[in-house]
Design a protein around this motif. Structure first.
Motif, mmCIF file in Angstrom:
data_model
loop_
_atom_site.group_PDB
_atom_site.id
_atom_site.type_symbol
_atom_site.label_atom_id
_atom_site.label_comp_id
_atom_site.label_asym_id
_atom_site.label_seq_id
_atom_site.Cartn_x
_atom_site.Cartn_y
_atom_site.Cartn_z
ATOM 1 N N PRO A 266 0.924 -1.381 0.101
ATOM 2 C CA PRO A 266 0.068 0.089 0.025
ATOM 3 C C PRO A 266 1.007 1.213 -0.046
ATOM 4 O O PRO A 266 1.869 1.184 0.397
ATOM 5 C CB PRO A 266 -0.944 -0.143 1.087
ATOM 6 N N ALA A 267 0.235 2.188 -0.640
ATOM 7 C CA ALA A 267 1.166 3.653 -0.749
ATOM 8 C C ALA A 267 1.066 4.139 0.715
ATOM 9 O O ALA A 267 0.379 3.784 1.465
ATOM 10 C CB ALA A 267 0.468 4.530 -1.701
ATOM 11 N N ALA A 268 2.306 4.736 1.059
ATOM 12 C CA ALA A 268 2.466 5.645 2.435
ATOM 13 C C ALA A 268 1.661 6.343 2.459
ATOM 14 O O ALA A 268 1.591 7.598 1.905
ATOM 15 C CB ALA A 268 3.846 5.751 2.714
ATOM 16 N N PRO A 269 0.696 6.574 3.641
ATOM 17 C CA PRO A 269 -0.324 7.849 3.628
ATOM 18 C C PRO A 269 0.449 8.844 4.627
ATOM 19 O O PRO A 269 -0.258 9.349 5.329
ATOM 20 C CB PRO A 269 -1.387 7.087 4.480
ATOM 21 N N VAL A 270 1.503 9.354 3.932
ATOM 22 C CA VAL A 270 2.012 10.506 4.819
ATOM 23 C C VAL A 270 2.482 11.393 3.833
ATOM 24 O O VAL A 270 2.774 11.122 2.466
ATOM 25 C CB VAL A 270 3.129 9.967 5.659
ATOM 26 N N LEU B 287 11.224 5.249 6.532
ATOM 27 C CA LEU B 287 10.837 4.679 7.375
ATOM 28 C C LEU B 287 10.190 3.106 7.172
ATOM 29 O O LEU B 287 10.280 2.563 7.993
ATOM 30 C CB LEU B 287 9.867 5.312 8.087
ATOM 31 N N LEU B 288 9.698 3.143 5.915
ATOM 32 C CA LEU B 288 9.311 1.649 5.428
ATOM 33 C C LEU B 288 10.409 0.504 5.728
ATOM 34 O O LEU B 288 9.970 -0.823 5.862
ATOM 35 C CB LEU B 288 8.949 1.759 4.043
ATOM 36 N N VAL B 289 11.690 0.873 5.747
ATOM 37 C CA VAL B 289 12.898 0.057 5.545
ATOM 38 C C VAL B 289 13.353 0.114 7.031
ATOM 39 O O VAL B 289 13.899 -1.136 7.607
ATOM 40 C CB VAL B 289 13.897 0.140 4.886
ATOM 41 N N ARG B 290 13.454 1.313 7.659
ATOM 42 C CA ARG B 290 14.210 1.797 8.815
ATOM 43 C C ARG B 290 13.576 1.206 9.926
ATOM 44 O O ARG B 290 14.158 0.345 10.996
ATOM 45 C CB ARG B 290 14.697 2.988 9.090
ATOM 46 N N ARG B 291 12.278 1.393 9.996
ATOM 47 C CA ARG B 291 11.571 0.859 11.113
ATOM 48 C C ARG B 291 11.145 -0.557 11.300
ATOM 49 O O ARG B 291 10.300 -1.177 10.242
ATOM 50 C CB ARG B 291 10.074 1.758 11.238
ATOM 51 N N PRO B 292 11.552 -1.401 12.478
ATOM 52 C CA PRO B 292 11.237 -2.628 12.349
ATOM 53 C C PRO B 292 9.551 -2.984 12.720
ATOM 54 O O PRO B 292 9.155 -4.051 12.138
ATOM 55 C CB PRO B 292 12.075 -3.260 13.589
ATOM 56 N N ASP B 293 8.982 -1.916 13.455
ATOM 57 C CA ASP B 293 7.417 -2.015 13.679
ATOM 58 C C ASP B 293 6.770 -2.091 12.414
ATOM 59 O O ASP B 293 5.685 -2.735 12.177
ATOM 60 C CB ASP B 293 6.855 -1.050 14.374
ATOM 61 N N ILE C 26 -8.273 -5.020 7.273
ATOM 62 C CA ILE C 26 -8.026 -4.614 8.756
ATOM 63 C C ILE C 26 -6.282 -4.328 8.575
ATOM 64 O O ILE C 26 -5.754 -3.317 9.213
ATOM 65 C CB ILE C 26 -8.340 -5.486 9.755
ATOM 66 N N GLU C 27 -5.644 -5.514 8.228
ATOM 67 C CA GLU C 27 -4.210 -5.327 8.216
ATOM 68 C C GLU C 27 -3.519 -4.132 7.479
ATOM 69 O O GLU C 27 -2.480 -3.504 7.791
ATOM 70 C CB GLU C 27 -3.530 -6.619 7.888
ATOM 71 N N ILE C 28 -4.125 -3.863 6.221
ATOM 72 C CA ILE C 28 -3.813 -2.836 5.535
ATOM 73 C C ILE C 28 -4.031 -1.461 6.434
ATOM 74 O O ILE C 28 -3.100 -0.578 6.283
ATOM 75 C CB ILE C 28 -4.843 -2.478 4.466
ATOM 76 N N ALA C 29 -5.112 -1.242 7.121
ATOM 77 C CA ALA C 29 -5.284 -0.035 7.858
ATOM 78 C C ALA C 29 -4.213 -0.213 9.066
ATOM 79 O O ALA C 29 -3.971 1.028 9.346
ATOM 80 C CB ALA C 29 -6.669 -0.141 8.406
ATOM 81 N N ASN C 30 -4.122 -1.232 9.677
ATOM 82 C CA ASN C 30 -2.985 -1.268 10.803
ATOM 83 C C ASN C 30 -1.583 -0.705 10.117
ATOM 84 O O ASN C 30 -0.862 -0.203 10.865
ATOM 85 C CB ASN C 30 -2.946 -2.682 11.375
ATOM 86 N N TYR C 31 -1.421 -1.265 8.928
ATOM 87 C CA TYR C 31 0.014 -0.899 8.365
ATOM 88 C C TYR C 31 0.141 0.292 8.226
ATOM 89 O O TYR C 31 1.046 1.267 8.095
ATOM 90 C CB TYR C 31 0.238 -1.750 6.918
ATOM 91 N N SER D 150 0.624 2.195 11.040
ATOM 92 C CA SER D 150 2.062 2.142 11.846
ATOM 93 C C SER D 150 2.886 3.149 11.118
ATOM 94 O O SER D 150 3.694 3.617 11.852
ATOM 95 C CB SER D 150 2.562 0.733 11.780
ATOM 96 N N ILE D 151 2.736 3.619 9.911
ATOM 97 C CA ILE D 151 3.536 4.572 8.948
ATOM 98 C C ILE D 151 3.182 5.868 9.624
ATOM 99 O O ILE D 151 3.975 6.658 9.719
ATOM 100 C CB ILE D 151 3.034 4.458 7.672
ATOM 101 N N GLN D 152 1.793 6.059 9.769
ATOM 102 C CA GLN D 152 1.493 7.460 10.224
ATOM 103 C C GLN D 152 2.070 7.680 11.583
ATOM 104 O O GLN D 152 2.404 8.838 11.971
ATOM 105 C CB GLN D 152 -0.242 7.917 10.303
ATOM 106 N N THR D 153 1.780 6.620 12.406
ATOM 107 C CA THR D 153 2.473 6.622 13.953
ATOM 108 C C THR D 153 4.020 6.920 13.839
ATOM 109 O O THR D 153 4.674 8.012 14.569
ATOM 110 C CB THR D 153 2.232 5.702 14.769
#
Length: 465
Positions: free
Chosen positions: A26-30, A281-287, A366-371, A374-377
């Motif tokens: 999914p595209a990063a929503p930021v 952040l998609l690569v750097r952040r483990p979460d 649901i997991e798309i929304a969670n993903y 996590s990017i927005q956070t």
């Protein structure tokens, strides 16, 4: 038979297709950049340093190493990851047929009215050999999708383990710096108490000599008790901070740390953190990577749900020897084999298969929304840390100037009081202002260290897959 059957089954396995949808990230929503931050396009050499390079204090490094070895929460997560890895290996084994060595014997009596001769009889049968229990030919990728789901769940847990480790490292660092700040605040309260005791003695001598007033005496006494109460309160907070640090470490705090005279001003941390672009952040952040693995697991689950609408083919086979006598199992002509394919086509299941597919598709949404969340956070955490970093030095500079002004005011107030020009009230106000200014300076220094740690964690903490 097995020399020709097993390779054939391997070819059948390779020909199986997956019913899972093609995965698209999914595209990063930021936004493409952080508000008010100067970012540069990173290259392969721009990595967030690891914690050993970022936290350069030997004392803090030793504490982090203790926590990484002894912390129970980290250990529980490690064991949970290993458990998911074992589950993945179990699921992966379903792609290959099982081969068992088996032997059995049967001896039974048939009554007279069930035999053709009209006489009762006793019959025996024995067989020994290799058997293949019911093995599903994965034509439509159901087993493969379940394997992929288990793999992504394991990878999500493994990546989340890095996030837990990073959280532990930053928690130890923040708690250590909080402990240093509380020790400094306790020392300031002790200094204030000493100054208040001196002022109280002067006022008491003046009152006893009939020069001073009781109002000034009681004012000085109240100030002394206020500083004493603050010192006791900070002492309690220091002990609580040590308890919390010990809990994070999973062991007792080294004596050298308890007796250390380290201060916030001397804390040495790397400030050269390459911020880069939000997309990194998609690569750097483990979460974030863990959330994407969970999304990929949900995507694979759709393939398994789709495959239930199609026929299921299972094979059962046996090869060995058989005889009516145990002694004849290995005689010439006793070879035996069986091959039993079975095909099952779903006709009516009361809507269960359709509902399972709908559940899988909704779980993916649901997991798309969670993903995306996590990017927005992550974006917000980096932006918040950058906002503090851009002004914290100016705040510390202003607080330091306030401390110097308060110190000079306190000196002048003491001089005017000792000269009999002013009452004790200006001295009291000056002492309170100096104490508050010093406390605020300590808090600002702690905020700077905490914000640097927050930025380090928000950028991924040097984690690399």
């Amino acid at each position: 038979m097995f020399k020709t059957t097993i390779p054939a089954l391997g070819l059948v396995l390779l020909s199986g297709c997956s019913m899972a949808p093609d995965y698209q990230r999914p595209a990063a929503p930021v936004a493409e950049s952080y508000s008010g931050a100067q970012t540069t396009t990173s290259n392969s050499s721009q990595h967030v340093p690891d914690w050993q390079q970022f936290y350069q204090e030997p004392e803090l490094q030793a504490l982090i190493e203790l926590a990484l070895v002894n912390n129970r929460d980290l250990r529980i997560n490690e064991l949970s990851t290993e458990q998911l890895r074992a589950y993945f290996r179990i699921q992966r084994s379903a792609l290959l047929p099982n081969l068992d060595a088996a032997g059995n014997g049967t001896r039974q009596r048939s009554p007279a009215d069930l035999t053709y001769t009209g006489d009762s009889s006793i019959s025996s049968s024995y067989q020994v050999g290799l058997q293949m229990p019911a093995y599903e030919l994965d034509f439509f990728g159901r087993v493969q999708s379940l394997r992929d789901e288990a793999l992504q769940q394991y990878l999500a847990s493994e990546t989340a383990q890095a996030s837990v480790e990073l959280s532990l490292i930053t928690s130890v660092a923040n708690q250590y710096h909080t402990l240093l700040a509380l020790r400094e605040q306790r020392a300031l309260a002790s200094e204030g108490k000493a100054a208040a005791r001196k002022a109280y003695k002067i006022n008491k001598d003046s009152f006893d000599g009939g020069v001073g007033t009781e109002l000034d005496l009681r004012t000085a006494e109240a100030q002394l008790e206020a500083y004493r109460a603050s010192e006791i309160a900070f002492q309690e907070q220091v002990r609580q901070a040590e308890n919390r640090l010990g809990e994070l470490l999973g062991t007792t705090i080294p004596t050298s740390v308890k007796a250390s005279d380290a201060t916030l001003a001397n804390s040495n941390m790397s400030t050269d953190l390459p911020v880069g672009l939000p997309s990194e952040l998609l690569v750097r952040r483990p979460d974030i990577r863990a959330a994407e693995h969970v999304l990929q697991a949900a995507n694979a689950k759709i393939g398994a749900a789709r495959a239930t609408f199609f026929p299921s083919v299972k094979l059962t086979a046996f090869g060995g020897t058989a005889s009516s006598e145990l002694s004849g199992l290995f005689e010439s002509g006793s070879a035996a084999w069986s091959f039993a394919p079975q095909i099952t086509l779903p006709i009516f299941a009361g809507g269960r298969n359709k509902a399972n597919l709908q559940v899988a598709e909704l779980q993916k949404q649901i997991e798309i929304a969670n993903y995306e969340k996590s990017i927005q956070t992550a974006f917000r955490e980096v932006a918040d840390a950058l906002a503090v970093r851009s002004t914290i030095d100016q705040r510390i500079e202003a607080q330091a100037a306030r401390v110097e002004a308060a110190r000079r005011r306190n000196e002048l107030s003491d001089q005017r009081f000792e000269a009999g020009i002013d009452s004790f009230l200006p001295v009291l106000l000056a002492q309170q202002e100096l104490f508050a200014a010093k406390q605020d300076l300590v808090r600002a220094q702690l905020d700077r260290l905490t914000s640097q740690t927050a930025l380090f964690a928000a950028l991924g903490g040097g984690w690399e897959e």
